[in-house]
Design an enzyme around this catalytic site. Structure first.
Site, PDB file in Angstrom:
ATOM      1  N   GLY A 269      17.331 -11.150   8.269  1.00  0.00           N
ATOM      2  CA  GLY A 269      17.030 -11.234   9.686  1.00  0.00           C
ATOM      3  C   GLY A 269      15.673 -10.941  10.240  1.00  0.00           C
ATOM      4  O   GLY A 269      14.792 -10.442   9.260  1.00  0.00           O
ATOM      5  N   ASP A 270      15.472 -11.125  11.397  1.00  0.00           N
ATOM      6  CA  ASP A 270      14.125 -10.802  11.802  1.00  0.00           C
ATOM      7  C   ASP A 270      14.485  -9.392  12.771  1.00  0.00           C
ATOM      8  O   ASP A 270      15.184  -9.585  13.842  1.00  0.00           O
ATOM      9  CB  ASP A 270      13.529 -12.076  12.857  1.00  0.00           C
ATOM     10  N   PHE A 271      13.786  -8.307  12.417  1.00  0.00           N
ATOM     11  CA  PHE A 271      14.133  -7.183  13.117  1.00  0.00           C
ATOM     12  C   PHE A 271      13.666  -6.968  14.724  1.00  0.00           C
ATOM     13  O   PHE A 271      13.928  -6.310  15.306  1.00  0.00           O
ATOM     14  CB  PHE A 271      13.843  -5.792  12.589  1.00  0.00           C
TER      15      PHE A 271
ATOM     16  N   HIS B 209       3.318   1.128  11.101  1.00  0.00           N
ATOM     17  CA  HIS B 209       1.738   1.046  10.912  1.00  0.00           C
ATOM     18  C   HIS B 209       1.218  -0.388  11.011  1.00  0.00           C
ATOM     19  O   HIS B 209      -0.040  -0.564  11.176  1.00  0.00           O
ATOM     20  CB  HIS B 209       1.167   1.638   9.654  1.00  0.00           C
ATOM     21  N   ASP B 210       2.118  -1.383  10.980  1.00  0.00           N
ATOM     22  CA  ASP B 210       1.673  -2.778  11.095  1.00  0.00           C
ATOM     23  C   ASP B 210       1.484  -3.383  12.554  1.00  0.00           C
ATOM     24  O   ASP B 210       0.916  -4.241  12.772  1.00  0.00           O
ATOM     25  CB  ASP B 210       2.800  -3.677  10.348  1.00  0.00           C
TER      26      ASP B 210
ATOM     27  N   ASN C 204      -7.853  -0.738   6.468  1.00  0.00           N
ATOM     28  CA  ASN C 204      -7.051  -1.509   5.885  1.00  0.00           C
ATOM     29  C   ASN C 204      -6.104  -2.154   7.226  1.00  0.00           C
ATOM     30  O   ASN C 204      -5.944  -3.387   7.198  1.00  0.00           O
ATOM     31  CB  ASN C 204      -6.315  -1.266   4.913  1.00  0.00           C
TER      32      ASN C 204
ATOM     33  N   GLN D  13      -6.206  -6.101   8.524  1.00  0.00           N
ATOM     34  CA  GLN D  13      -5.212  -6.971   8.077  1.00  0.00           C
ATOM     35  C   GLN D  13      -4.246  -7.175   9.160  1.00  0.00           C
ATOM     36  O   GLN D  13      -3.342  -8.098   9.060  1.00  0.00           O
ATOM     37  CB  GLN D  13      -4.645  -6.494   6.963  1.00  0.00           C
TER      38      GLN D  13
HETATM   39  C1  LIG Z   1       4.355  -3.310   4.689  1.00  0.00           C
HETATM   40  S1  LIG Z   1       5.811  -3.806   4.191  1.00  0.00           S
HETATM   41  C2  LIG Z   1       6.933  -2.547   3.896  1.00  0.00           C
HETATM   42  C3  LIG Z   1       7.991  -2.709   2.695  1.00  0.00           C
HETATM   43  C4  LIG Z   1       8.813  -1.328   2.384  1.00  0.00           C
HETATM   44  N1  LIG Z   1       9.391  -0.962   3.583  1.00  0.00           N
HETATM   45  C5  LIG Z   1       7.966  -0.503   1.593  1.00  0.00           C
HETATM   46  O1  LIG Z   1       7.769   0.557   2.073  1.00  0.00           O
HETATM   47  O2  LIG Z   1       7.829  -0.610   0.374  1.00  0.00           O
HETATM   48  C6  LIG Z   1       6.735  -4.476   5.597  1.00  0.00           C
HETATM   49  C7  LIG Z   1       8.085  -5.109   5.286  1.00  0.00           C
HETATM   50  O3  LIG Z   1       8.578  -5.463   6.644  1.00  0.00           O
HETATM   51  C8  LIG Z   1       9.144  -6.834   6.367  1.00  0.00           C
HETATM   52  N2  LIG Z   1       9.075  -7.630   7.577  1.00  0.00           N
HETATM   53  C9  LIG Z   1       8.005  -7.846   8.511  1.00  0.00           C
HETATM   54  N3  LIG Z   1       8.339  -8.384   9.620  1.00  0.00           N
HETATM   55  C10 LIG Z   1       9.838  -8.302   9.724  1.00  0.00           C
HETATM   56  C11 LIG Z   1      10.406  -9.022  10.603  1.00  0.00           C
HETATM   57  N4  LIG Z   1      10.307  -9.406  11.807  1.00  0.00           N
HETATM   58  N5  LIG Z   1      11.905  -8.684  10.619  1.00  0.00           N
HETATM   59  C12 LIG Z   1      12.234  -8.041   9.138  1.00  0.00           C
HETATM   60  N6  LIG Z   1      11.427  -7.675   8.554  1.00  0.00           N
HETATM   61  C13 LIG Z   1      10.172  -7.978   8.606  1.00  0.00           C
HETATM   62  C14 LIG Z   1       8.176  -7.354   5.238  1.00  0.00           C
HETATM   63  O4  LIG Z   1       8.675  -8.675   4.786  1.00  0.00           O
HETATM   64  C15 LIG Z   1       8.079  -6.212   4.379  1.00  0.00           C
HETATM   65  O5  LIG Z   1       8.992  -6.197   3.549  1.00  0.00           O
END
Ligand SMILES: C[S@@+](CC[C@H](N)C(=O)[O-])C[C@H]1O[C@@H](n2cnc3c(N)ncnc32)[C@H](O)[C@@H]1O
Length: 222
Positions: A110-112, A130-131, A177, A181
């Site tokens: 899903g999309d959170f 952090h994103d 970073n 990004q």
């Molecule tokens: C920076 S990674 C961190 C992954 C993991 N939690 C870790 O610390 O190793 C961000 C994760 O969020 C997921 N993600 C990003 N946007 C998302 C969304 N809208 N819904 C669900 N997952 C999402 C990405 O696919 C990725 O697996």
């Protein structure tokens, strides 16, 4: 311009960051290996920074390769963990990272930001906030607060900056970073506490692990 150059570099808006990161299966698997590796070094420290044993049903939002989910099931023998992630990430995680022998780990696609979140006692957000901008973080945390069982909690796993931003160097470099990004940045424990409080969480505590990643825990009242 004071903002990332994702659009110029990849032709995709940074709001669709993961669409750009996952532009091919090869790039996606590379990213997932990158995410996976650190938890062999710091995973145990972050999942044991607080006693999470009262939380039996755990949902790791953006749980990616499942490395942290495995750390949870190994530290807490009574818990089950659902890895929630985008459908193509779940597909690759199932195929390459989590074996069927890991019976206490399951997946939810899903999309959170948009889809229904499974009910849980504890939600983990590791390297997720952090994103994103403060506004997007609060939006996501409010969705989690709604889905969370009363008496449940959310665990943030991030590299915490010192209060005055003077370090640690690793967190500062990660923040740079993130600026290049993503839409986000690294934050201090006080800044994370403010995001959690804005979403309704209380009794917010943080723990510095002494390694790269730290933990912040916020509770939903019973
Ligand atoms: C920076 S990674 C961190 C992954 C993991 N939690 C870790 O610390 O190793 C961000 C994760 O969020 C997921 N993600 C990003 N946007 C998302 C969304 N809208 N819904 C669900 N997952 C999402 C990405 O696919 C990725 O697996």
């Amino acid at each position: 311009e004071g903002k990332n150059q994702y659009e110029k570099a990849f032709g995709v808006s940074s709001q669709d960051l993961f669409q750009a990161l996952y532009r091919s299966d090869e790039e996606m698997v590379k990213f997932m290996h990158l995410m996976n590796s650190i938890w062999n070094i710091c995973g145990k420290d972050v999942v044991t920074a607080f006693d999470l044993s009262p939380f039996k049903v755990i949902c790791d939002l953006g749980g990616c390769s499942g490395a942290l989910a495995k750390q949870c099931t190994s530290a807490y023998p009574e818990c089950t963990v659902t890895i929630f992630d985008l459908p193509k990430v779940v597909r690759v995680s199932r195929e390459h990272f989590v074996s069927e022998a890991d019976q206490r780990i399951s997946f939810h696609e899903g999309d959170f930001f948009k889809d229904h979140l499974p009910e849980a006692d504890l939600y983990i957000l590791a390297r997720i906030l952090h994103d994103w901008t403060d506004e997007r973080c609060i939006e996501l945390l409010r969705r989690i607060y709604k889905a969370c069982k009363p008496g449940g909690a959310v665990l943030l796993v991030e590299a915490l900056l010192n209060e005055d931003g003077s370090g640690p160097l690793t967190a500062q470099l990660y923040s740079l970073n993130m600026l290049v990004q993503t839409e986000g940045r690294e934050r201090t424990d006080v800044q994370y506490a403010a995001l959690l409080a804005a979403a309704g969480f209380t009794n917010i505590q943080h723990c510095l692990t002494g390694k790269i990643y730290d933990a912040v825990l916020g509770h939903k009242e019973t």
